[in-house]
Design a protein around this motif. Structure first.
Motif, PDB file in Angstrom:
ATOM      1  N   ASN A 106       0.841  -1.189   0.000  1.00 42.04           N
ATOM      2  CA  ASN A 106       0.000   0.000   0.000  1.00 42.04           C
ATOM      3  C   ASN A 106       0.876   1.238   0.000  1.00 42.04           C
ATOM      4  O   ASN A 106       2.098   1.153  -0.130  1.00 42.04           O
ATOM      5  CB  ASN A 106      -0.945  -0.010   1.207  1.00 42.04           C
ATOM      6  CG  ASN A 106      -0.196  -0.245   2.512  1.00 42.04           C
ATOM      7  OD1 ASN A 106       0.864   0.326   2.725  1.00 42.04           O
ATOM      8  ND2 ASN A 106      -0.752  -1.091   3.374  1.00 42.04           N
ATOM      9  N   GLY A 107       0.233   2.390   0.127  1.00 44.63           N
ATOM     10  CA  GLY A 107       0.982   3.634   0.070  1.00 44.63           C
ATOM     11  C   GLY A 107       1.980   3.795   1.207  1.00 44.63           C
ATOM     12  O   GLY A 107       2.996   4.463   1.065  1.00 44.63           O
ATOM     13  N   GLU A 108       1.725   3.191   2.363  1.00 46.65           N
ATOM     14  CA  GLU A 108       2.595   3.346   3.518  1.00 46.65           C
ATOM     15  C   GLU A 108       3.753   2.359   3.492  1.00 46.65           C
ATOM     16  O   GLU A 108       4.860   2.683   3.924  1.00 46.65           O
ATOM     17  CB  GLU A 108       1.786   3.172   4.803  1.00 46.65           C
ATOM     18  CG  GLU A 108       0.698   4.229   4.989  1.00 46.65           C
ATOM     19  CD  GLU A 108      -0.080   4.019   6.269  1.00 46.65           C
ATOM     20  OE1 GLU A 108       0.175   3.009   6.954  1.00 46.65           O
ATOM     21  OE2 GLU A 108      -0.939   4.867   6.575  1.00 46.65           O
ATOM     22  N   GLN A 109       3.514   1.152   3.036  1.00 49.48           N
ATOM     23  CA  GLN A 109       4.562   0.136   3.008  1.00 49.48           C
ATOM     24  C   GLN A 109       4.431  -0.665   1.713  1.00 49.48           C
ATOM     25  O   GLN A 109       3.438  -1.364   1.501  1.00 49.48           O
ATOM     26  CB  GLN A 109       4.443  -0.793   4.216  1.00 49.48           C
ATOM     27  CG  GLN A 109       5.585  -1.788   4.318  1.00 49.48           C
ATOM     28  CD  GLN A 109       5.504  -2.598   5.603  1.00 49.48           C
ATOM     29  OE1 GLN A 109       4.533  -2.478   6.352  1.00 49.48           O
ATOM     30  NE2 GLN A 109       6.506  -3.415   5.850  1.00 49.48           N
ATOM     31  N   SER A 110       5.398  -0.545   0.850  1.00 51.88           N
ATOM     32  CA  SER A 110       5.331  -1.220  -0.438  1.00 51.88           C
ATOM     33  C   SER A 110       6.721  -1.648  -0.869  1.00 51.88           C
ATOM     34  O   SER A 110       7.737  -1.196  -0.327  1.00 51.88           O
ATOM     35  CB  SER A 110       4.699  -0.314  -1.502  1.00 51.88           C
ATOM     36  OG  SER A 110       5.447   0.874  -1.642  1.00 51.88           O
TER      37      SER A 110
END
Length: 217
Positions: free
Chosen positions: A191-195
């Motif tokens: 996702n945008g926070e952890q990718s």
């Protein structure tokens, strides 16, 4: 396999001048032929081929769903892939068509349906053209397949003529990056926070890019 030469300065200048004269900039997405002899684009519900040597354009195909999007030219320059998408309140349906330079239909994929997680009754049913990209070996056509704000990848195998969805992945920006050896493509998982950046093969197997070795996850 011979690598096509990239268009050089004078050729690029000529092409840009021609595009400006025909009023095609910036509304269309131009795709070069591998031998740099011309380019194809979509305009006014038509797939158009521009021949640089003749300085003339030719309409390859006309269809009411050719609205925006980007055609995909095969590595040998003999085939053009188009992605048709039909949007409704509950789903998006995709289909890949492969034409030759004369405009004859050579391959037609099955219909791929991507359902929206939450139906949106405010959406008016519409039909348009997506962006297609060929793998370097000329076997697969890949495109972005989104529904309800989620971008996934659709993959059409021109040998088996299967059309499948690779899920839970996001494109890198808006571009599709196939591996030079034709064995898969790059994507982003998470996702945008952890990718993380991963490699995906044509069977949907995902490999992490860590250290010296690829690890299947």
């Amino acid at each position: 396999m011979t690598t096509a030469k990239k268009p050089k300065g004078p050729v690029i200048a000529l092409a840009l001048g021609l595009l400006l004269m025909t009023g095609c900039v910036p509304e269309v997405d131009v795709v070069w032929l591998p031998d740099s002899s011309g380019f194809v684009f979509i305009r006014d519900e038509s797939l158009v081929l521009y021949d640089l040597q003749r300085r003339a354009e030719r309409t390859i195909l006309q269809a009411d769903w050719l609205d925006g999007g980007r055609p995909g030219v095969s590595p040998d320059g003999r085939h053009i892939a188009l992605v048709r998408g039909e949007l409704s309140s509950s789903a998006v349906q995709y289909q890949v068509f492969v034409y030759n330079a004369a405009g004859d239909l050579e391959l037609e994929s099955p219909v791929l349906t991507v359902k929206r997680e939450t139906p949106d009754p405010s959406i008016i049913t519409s039909i348009g053209c997506g962006a297609a990209e060929w793998s370097p070996d000329g076997r697969h056509v890949i495109f972005l397949a989104g529904a309800g704000g989620v971008n996934n990848f659709g993959v059409f195998d021109t040998d088996s003529q299967d059309l499948e969805l690779v899920v839970h992945l996001r494109p890198i920006g808006v571009s599709i990056h196939c591996l030079p050896n034709g064995q898969g493509f790059l994507a982003i998982r998470g996702n945008g926070e952890q990718s993380e950046l991963v490699i995906v093969d044509w069977d949907g197997w995902i490999y992490q890019l860590g250290g010296a070795n690829l690890r299947h996850v």
